[in-house]
Structure formats: C-alpha cells, structure tokens
Enzyme design. Structure first.
Site, short mmCIF file in Angstrom:
data_model
loop_
_atom_site.label_atom_id
_atom_site.label_comp_id
_atom_site.label_asym_id
_atom_site.label_seq_id
_atom_site.Cartn_x
_atom_site.Cartn_y
_atom_site.Cartn_z
N ARG A 85 -3.78 6.43 -13.47
CA ARG A 85 -4.78 6.85 -12.48
C ARG A 85 -4.84 8.37 -12.49
O ARG A 85 -3.82 9.04 -12.28
CB ARG A 85 -4.39 6.33 -11.10
N ARG A 155 -1.12 11.48 -2.59
CA ARG A 155 -1.89 11.04 -3.75
C ARG A 155 -3.26 11.72 -3.82
O ARG A 155 -3.54 12.65 -3.07
CB ARG A 155 -2.00 9.52 -3.71
N LYS A 221 4.38 6.19 -0.11
CA LYS A 221 3.13 6.81 -0.53
C LYS A 221 2.40 7.41 0.67
O LYS A 221 2.53 6.96 1.80
CB LYS A 221 2.24 5.80 -1.24
N LYS A 223 -1.54 9.19 1.77
CA LYS A 223 -2.93 9.34 1.35
C LYS A 223 -3.69 10.25 2.30
O LYS A 223 -3.54 10.15 3.51
CB LYS A 223 -3.61 7.96 1.27
N CYS A 441 -10.33 -5.29 -5.32
CA CYS A 441 -9.32 -4.58 -6.11
C CYS A 441 -9.26 -5.18 -7.51
O CYS A 441 -9.95 -6.15 -7.82
CB CYS A 441 -7.96 -4.65 -5.42
N CYS A 447 -2.64 -6.39 -12.64
CA CYS A 447 -1.80 -5.96 -11.53
C CYS A 447 -0.61 -6.89 -11.35
O CYS A 447 -0.79 -8.11 -11.17
CB CYS A 447 -2.60 -5.91 -10.23
N CYS A 486 -3.76 -9.27 -3.10
CA CYS A 486 -2.48 -9.30 -2.38
C CYS A 486 -2.67 -8.50 -1.10
O CYS A 486 -3.72 -7.89 -0.89
CB CYS A 486 -1.36 -8.75 -3.26
N CYS A 490 -5.40 -2.37 -1.51
CA CYS A 490 -6.17 -1.53 -2.43
C CYS A 490 -7.68 -1.73 -2.33
O CYS A 490 -8.43 -0.78 -2.54
CB CYS A 490 -5.70 -1.78 -3.87
#
Length: 577
Positions: A85, A155, A221, A223, A441, A447, A486, A490
């Site tokens: 990414r 990110r 993470k 964002k 996603c 994935c 899931c 995303c």
C-alpha cells in the site's frame, strides 16, 4: 532486548505486554531480519517477526487462498506474495507516476491490477519475493514510498478530494502532507533495506530516535484525515484523528479536531465495538502539528499495550475519559481548544462525472467499481487510465471511495479526455445511484483475514438490490451499502445504512441504521445470514421504507425512527445491547 521503558502510571494498562511489543522493541527500529529473509530462497515468505515487521514498511504477506488447498495436497507451501500500500497523502498522483506504477503492475505482479483503496491510495497485489525490492526502488524513482502505511504507526493521511473548491483543497492537501511527514517514523530502516541506503553507524541502532512514535511505536494502528465540509468523503468517524477544515472568505483558518473514531471489532467480543470520534474543539492553523503530535503521543503513552483488541485510541478515550484525554492533549500541545466552529456534513460520496471548478478547470470523477483497475472483456479499465495519463496535463486524485478523479482539465482538452474514458469503459451513464453508493473491501482471494467474500460478491449483490429498488418503484434512489469480509472495518461497513460483515463462508451479519452524512454507527439487526436471507430482509425492509417513510426520509433514518433498529448513541453502551 525488548524495550520495557514504556511510561507507567495510573492511566496505563498494567500486565504482560502483547507479543507485538516484544517484536517492536527487539526490531532494531524496524530492521529486524528482513534483509536476511530477502535472500532466503527456501521460502517465498518472511519468517518469524519479519512477517509482522514488513507491515511497517507498507506490506502485508498474503497468499492466493483460491489455490491454498491444492498446493497443500501437492506438499507445497502457500503461494506467498506481498500486498503493498503506497503512501500518498491526500491521494494525489501525477500522470507520469501513474504510468510507472501501471507498468510495474503489468510486468511484475501476479494479478496485473492496480487497486484503489478506501485509504485514498493504490495497492499492488501479488508481488513475489524476487520483485519486492524492485517494487520499492521503482516507487522511489518516481517520488513515492510505502513507509508507515501499515503497522502500529500513523498511516496514510486522507484529505477531501473536493475538486471544485480547488484553492481551499490545495491548502488542506498541503496540511495533510505536513501532518503525514511530521508523524512519520524517523528510522532509516526503509531506506537501508529497500533502497540500498547507507547504514547508520552503530549496529544496535541506538543512534536512531523516534521522538513522536517512541522506540516501541504506537500500541496499534492510527489513522488521520483532513476533511473539507460539507462532504464527509473520508468518513471521519472511521479514524483516530480528524482535522475538519474551517474556512473564512475561502481561506483556511484552522481546524476542528475530532479524536477517537474507529470501526474494527471482533466477532463475539463485546469489549470491542465501532465508535464515533469525539469533538475536542477548534485550533488555529499554527497549532495543527503540535496538536497532531500531542494526540499521537498521548495515545502512545496511554494506549493498551497488553490487549491489542482494546489498543486503539477509541478504547483509550472510553477507558480514561474523553475530558482527561483532551486535557492531556492540551497540556502537551501547549494550547487550549477553542469552541468548535459550526460545520455540517451533507454528503460523503464522489460526484461522478464532470464538474467545473471556480478557477475554470474541469474535473472528471470516474466510477471504479471496488477500485479494481484491470482490463476486463469489453472494458479495458487499466489501459484506459494509462491512456489518460499519457495525455492528461493535470493530476489524478484517488478518492476514499475507491474512485479516480482526472483533475485540472482545460476546457479545450475535455473532449479528448472524455473520448478516451468512454472508449475504455471508464464512463457509463447506465451506472445506478445504488452502485455508486456501494463499497466493499478486498477479502478473498488475497486477504488472510477474510471470512467471506466482499469485492467479488458486491457486483452481483448490487444487481439484486437494484432489482429490489425497481420492484418498489424507487430505482432512482439508493441505500448506502457496504460489505466487508471480516469485522476489521476496511470497507467501512460500520458507517453504512446497510452494512454486511463477513461471519463465515457466504454468511454475513447485517447491520442497519447508519446515516447519509456518515455520523452514525449502525447496529446489528440479524446474524449469520446467507444471500437468500439477506435479499429477503432487504426486500421486506425496502417495502416498509417506501410505504411508511416521511417525505424524502433516508433508509437509515427510517429504520431508526420506526424502531426497526435502535440508535447507537454511545457505542460502548449501545452497540451490543
């Protein structure tokens, strides 16, 4: 040796640190043994801690799950590859850069596609180990990298594309870039490993400092977005930190700061939930970077490093209290938040087609279903964008809704741009509003976390929903529909009017009650539904919506007003009740 110097205190979760803390502390500032693994020809993957560490370099190790069982029968390891990414603050990419990534995707990836993502950037899928270093060096040669697009760091910073208000967008974009650079890891591990950069003196890496992220980086993470009202196209409530642009007389004067949004959860774990961001207040432009660093460092020091499922900023705010977290941010930034300036979100999609900016240039937003650019029979989308890149004199803007804007087109160039777009299937007047308002996603086959299909399922699902809308005479209307394979969030299903979250093969949990502005979290309505169940439920719900709604009432508002589903006002309290 694991870094055990993490701050202690009454607001820090005590207990045995999660193993990710060990591997970060022992990684020599994200170097680990990645370089050694690259030369290991016995496996196509990365071993031990390196499997996790490559994420800090913007990559996830994956394999083709469609052929995993067959390879196991043949006593072969999974077909390991990586997904990369890119780091593209604000999603702006130049035509010459696009041509270079198009060439690499065609020649050096297993799938040949470019994937536009909900993080307003592009992804390569199916890069085998011999091509990984070439990939990073190719990107570096055109001024792109993938530093900190995954892992426990801040990110890729999103920014409203907003091509009409170009002057304001330019200012907001510049701040998105500044924030991204300010919060980047300072380690030279990326340059050393992938770009053959000169290694720093000192084999133990003690010469490297991380003044904002810390030697163990963040607990989870993180964002960040910059958004220009009234279009919430970046879905601010899906993010830890958001800067809402406040303009006076067309000039940016500061930001309202929203903290603590996030959508990921875990099936069966009621301590996890999606959450809206809290409004901390307004700050002038001069305080922007200090506030960004203060929010990040507060989360760095107070975030849960014991249980990663509760490590995101949203859980820190709920554990210590929003007022306590806000006061600490003010202390660290040396500011006091002013009262938030008024703003309103009225939309969050992309305006597909041509729009004219006030500076006289035109902008063409192209709908890219699922963001997947590939040449399909009769629709050579990937080739079409490359052809546009060969002649376009402006830039491209990747959107957080997986679409692509050809920005800054002079009036005399419009006809040529439109001809190329139509000839390659990039413009289609027959695309329904429902299809434009649907998103998924990646999920299968790449994935590793996917429990159910998403990208490959969405097109047929939308076709069926279109039929249901037509059956009830509302074919020109739409419902914000999102599918994720899931519960990690995303595809941002937890901000949809109908959100489907993968539970198992061909089974989904259905959530209802998001709103058009993206400021409300939906609640689970039915669990473990197959496709027939899903379509029957949507059919029944749409029938009620059409017959019982108030004038122009949106679907998500309707299901809450009529009691079909309860409103989620406070996620910790309401989401699982």
């Amino acid at each position: 040796m694991t870094d055990l110097t993490l701050e202690k205190g009454p607001l820090v979760v005590e207990g045995k640190l999660a193993d990710n803390e060990r591997l970060k502390g022992e990684s020599n500032f994200l170097r680990g043994g990645i370089e050694q693994d690259l030369s290991d020809n016995l496996t196509g993957g990365f071993n031990g801690d390196n499997f996790q560490l490559i994420r800090f370099h913007g990559m996830y190790q994956q394999d083709d799950r469609d052929i995993r069982a067959e390879r196991t029968k043949q006593k072969l390891e999974p077909l390991h590859n990586v997904m990369l990414r890119a780091r593209m603050p604000g999603g702006i990419i130049k035509p010459e850069q696009w041509l270079a990534i198009d060439k690499f995707a065609q020649e050096s990836t297993s799938y040949g596609s470019i994937r536009l993502t909900t993080r307003q950037t592009f992804q390569f899928h199916g890069v085998l180990k011999p091509n990984i270093k070439l990939m990073h060096q190719t990107l570096n040669s055109i001024g792109i990298d993938s530093i900190a697009t995954a892992g426990d760091v801040n990110r890729n910073v999103l920014c409203t594309t907003n091509p009409v208000e170009s002057e304001l967008h330019q200012e907001a974009y510049e701040w998105a870039t500044k924030i991204s650079e300010h919060l980047l890891p300072k380690t030279r591990a990326y340059a050393e490993i992938w770009l053959d950069g000169e290694k720093l003196d000192g084999a133990d890496g003690k010469d490297t400092e991380e003044p904002i992220l810390g030697s163990n980086y963040l607990p989870r993470k993180f964002k960040t977005t910059v958004v220009i009202p009234p279009n919430n196209d970046v879905d601010v409530h899906a993010n830890d930190l958001n800067f809402i642009a406040i303009a006076k007389n067309g000039k940016l004067v500061g930001f309202n700061v929203l903290v603590g949004g996030g959508l990921a959860m875990t099936h069966g774990d009621k301590s996890t939930y999606p959450r809206r961001a809290d409004d901390f207040g307004f700050v002038p432009l001069a305080n922007t970077l200090d506030v960004a660093a203060a929010v990040v460092t507060t989360q760095r020091d107070w975030g849960n490093r014991v249980n990663r499922k509760n490590a995101k900023t949203k859980y820190t705010l709920d554990r210590v209290g929003t007022d306590v977290f806000k006061a600490e941010v003010e202390k660290r930034a040396g500011i006091i938040f002013e009262q938030s300036q008024p703003y309103e979100f009225t939309s969050r999609g992309d305006n597909i087609g041509w729009v004219k900016g006030f500076e006289g240039k035109y902008h063409l937003a192209l709908f890219i279903e699922n963001g997947r650019l590939l040449d399909y029979p009769g629709k050579p989308l990937k080739t079409g964008v490359a052809e546009l890149a060969k002649v376009h004199k402006g830039d491209f803007r990747m959107t957080a809704n997986q679409n692509l804007i050809v920005a800054g087109v002079a009036e005399e160039d419009k006809a040529q741009i439109e001809h190329i777009a139509r000839a390659h299937g990039l413009m289609d007047a027959g695309i329904s509003k429902q299809r434009k308002d649907s998103m998924a996603c990646v999920a299968f086959p790449t994935c590793p976390l996917a429990m159910a299909e998403a990208e490959r399922y969405l097109p047929s699902l939308v076709t069926n929903v279109e039929s249901i809308l037509a059956k009830h005479d509302v074919a020109d209307e739409s419902i914000i529909l999102r599918v994720t394979g899931c519960p990690n969030g995303c595809g941002r299903a937890m901000l949809a009017e109908i959100g489907l979250v993968g539970k198992g093969p061909s089974k989904y949990n259905m959530h209802l009650g998001g709103n058009l502005a993206g400021t409300r979290v939906p609640k689970m309505y039915k669990e473990n539904l197959n496709e027939e169940d899903i379509l029957n439920e949507i059919d029944s719900l749409v029938a009620r919506w059409v017959s019982e709604r108030n004038d122009k009432e949106a679907f998500g508002d309707f299901v809450i007003r009529t009691g079909i589903i309860a409103e989620v006002k406070v996620s910790k309290r309401d989401f699982h009740d």
